[in-house]
Write a protein that holds these residues in place. Structure first.
Motif, PDB file in Angstrom:
ATOM      1  N   PRO A   1       0.757  -1.235   0.000  1.00  0.00           N
ATOM      2  CA  PRO A   1       0.000   0.000   0.000  1.00  0.00           C
ATOM      3  C   PRO A   1       0.797   1.299   0.000  1.00  0.00           C
ATOM      4  CG  PRO A   1       0.041  -0.942   2.168  1.00  0.00           C
ATOM      5  CD  PRO A   1       0.730  -1.920   1.277  1.00  0.00           C
ATOM      6  N   GLY A   2       2.100   1.270   0.200  1.00  0.00           N
ATOM      7  CA  GLY A   2       2.861   2.513   0.239  1.00  0.00           C
ATOM      8  C   GLY A   2       2.747   3.299  -1.056  1.00  0.00           C
ATOM      9  N   LEU A   3       2.745   4.621  -0.943  1.00  0.00           N
ATOM     10  CA  LEU A   3       2.614   5.474  -2.127  1.00  0.00           C
ATOM     11  C   LEU A   3       3.795   5.337  -3.086  1.00  0.00           C
ATOM     12  CD1 LEU A   3       1.112   8.689  -0.540  1.00  0.00           C
ATOM     13  CD2 LEU A   3      -0.048   6.943  -1.876  1.00  0.00           C
TER      14      LEU A   3
ATOM     15  N   ASP B   1       1.124  -0.732  -7.299  1.00  0.00           N
ATOM     16  CA  ASP B   1       0.291  -1.195  -6.188  1.00  0.00           C
ATOM     17  C   ASP B   1      -0.613  -0.118  -5.600  1.00  0.00           C
ATOM     18  OD1 ASP B   1       2.357  -3.127  -6.603  1.00  0.00           O
ATOM     19  OD2 ASP B   1       1.804  -4.027  -4.702  1.00  0.00           O
ATOM     20  N   TRP B   2      -0.132   1.111  -5.488  1.00  0.00           N
ATOM     21  CA  TRP B   2      -0.978   2.146  -4.887  1.00  0.00           C
ATOM     22  C   TRP B   2      -2.252   2.333  -5.708  1.00  0.00           C
ATOM     23  CZ3 TRP B   2      -2.287   6.395  -7.690  1.00  0.00           C
ATOM     24  CH2 TRP B   2      -1.474   6.725  -8.769  1.00  0.00           C
ATOM     25  N   GLY B   3      -2.160   2.182  -7.009  1.00  0.00           N
ATOM     26  CA  GLY B   3      -3.355   2.284  -7.852  1.00  0.00           C
ATOM     27  C   GLY B   3      -4.311   1.131  -7.620  1.00  0.00           C
TER      28      GLY B   3
ATOM     29  N   VAL C   1      -6.252   1.887  -4.470  1.00  0.00           N
ATOM     30  CA  VAL C   1      -7.327   2.855  -4.712  1.00  0.00           C
ATOM     31  C   VAL C   1      -8.533   2.179  -5.356  1.00  0.00           C
ATOM     32  CG1 VAL C   1      -7.952   4.917  -6.036  1.00  0.00           C
ATOM     33  CG2 VAL C   1      -5.793   4.848  -4.787  1.00  0.00           C
ATOM     34  N   LEU C   2      -8.289   1.255  -6.277  1.00  0.00           N
ATOM     35  CA  LEU C   2      -9.399   0.558  -6.943  1.00  0.00           C
ATOM     36  C   LEU C   2     -10.184  -0.350  -5.999  1.00  0.00           C
ATOM     37  CD1 LEU C   2      -7.682  -0.337 -10.330  1.00  0.00           C
ATOM     38  CD2 LEU C   2      -9.444   1.392  -9.924  1.00  0.00           C
ATOM     39  N   HIS C   3      -9.546  -0.801  -4.897  1.00  0.00           N
ATOM     40  CA  HIS C   3     -10.224  -1.682  -3.948  1.00  0.00           C
ATOM     41  C   HIS C   3     -10.983  -0.931  -2.849  1.00  0.00           C
ATOM     42  CE1 HIS C   3      -7.823  -4.929  -5.681  1.00  0.00           C
ATOM     43  NE2 HIS C   3      -8.631  -5.755  -5.051  1.00  0.00           N
TER      44      HIS C   3
END
Length: 127
Positions: free
Chosen positions: A108-110, A115-117, A120-122
């Motif tokens: 989850p890290g920016l 992964d950060w995207g 956001v989708l979840h």
């Protein structure tokens, strides 16, 4: 000797894929032993990585990682020396769906792309 940083993931598969998968290695220009070693061209290694990516069975995934670890110890001059800290902050007051507990679907890290995207989708509003 070289000290390198690899992006990880929620299991050892992600780092092993970067180190061993022949299609991944072609993207690099790094000419060191890891990137040009014979293990990276071994069809059985690619087959194990492909098999891991196509199964959701935890037992099968563990078995594949065990086999890949054995190959690394025997054939690859890489010694992972540490794992970076991978924490993040979130506020679940208004949103749910964060990758926590038994749901580590992404890092989850920016700084983790893409992964950060995926995180956001979840996310889902609670209201």
């Amino acid at each position: 000797m070289a000290y390198d940083v690899e992006t990880g993931g929620p299991s050892p598969f992600y780092e092993m894929r970067q180190w061993l998968y022949s299609k991944e290695l072609r993207r690099y220009r790094f000419a060191g032993a890891v990137r040009t070693g014979s293990v990276s061209r071994a069809p059985p290694v690619d087959a194990l990585l492909n098999q891991y990516g196509s199964t959701t069975s935890s037992a099968t995934q563990h078995s594949i990682i065990d086999k890949l670890q054995t190959i690394m110890v025997q054939q690859l001059p890489v010694i992972p020396v540490l794992e970076e800290v991978d924490w993040f902050q979130y506020n679940s007051d208004e949103y749910s769906g964060f990758p926590v507990g038994n749901e580590p679907y992404a890092q989850p890290g920016l700084y983790n792309v893409p992964d950060w995207g995926v995180v956001v989708l979840h996310l889902k509003p609670k209201k």
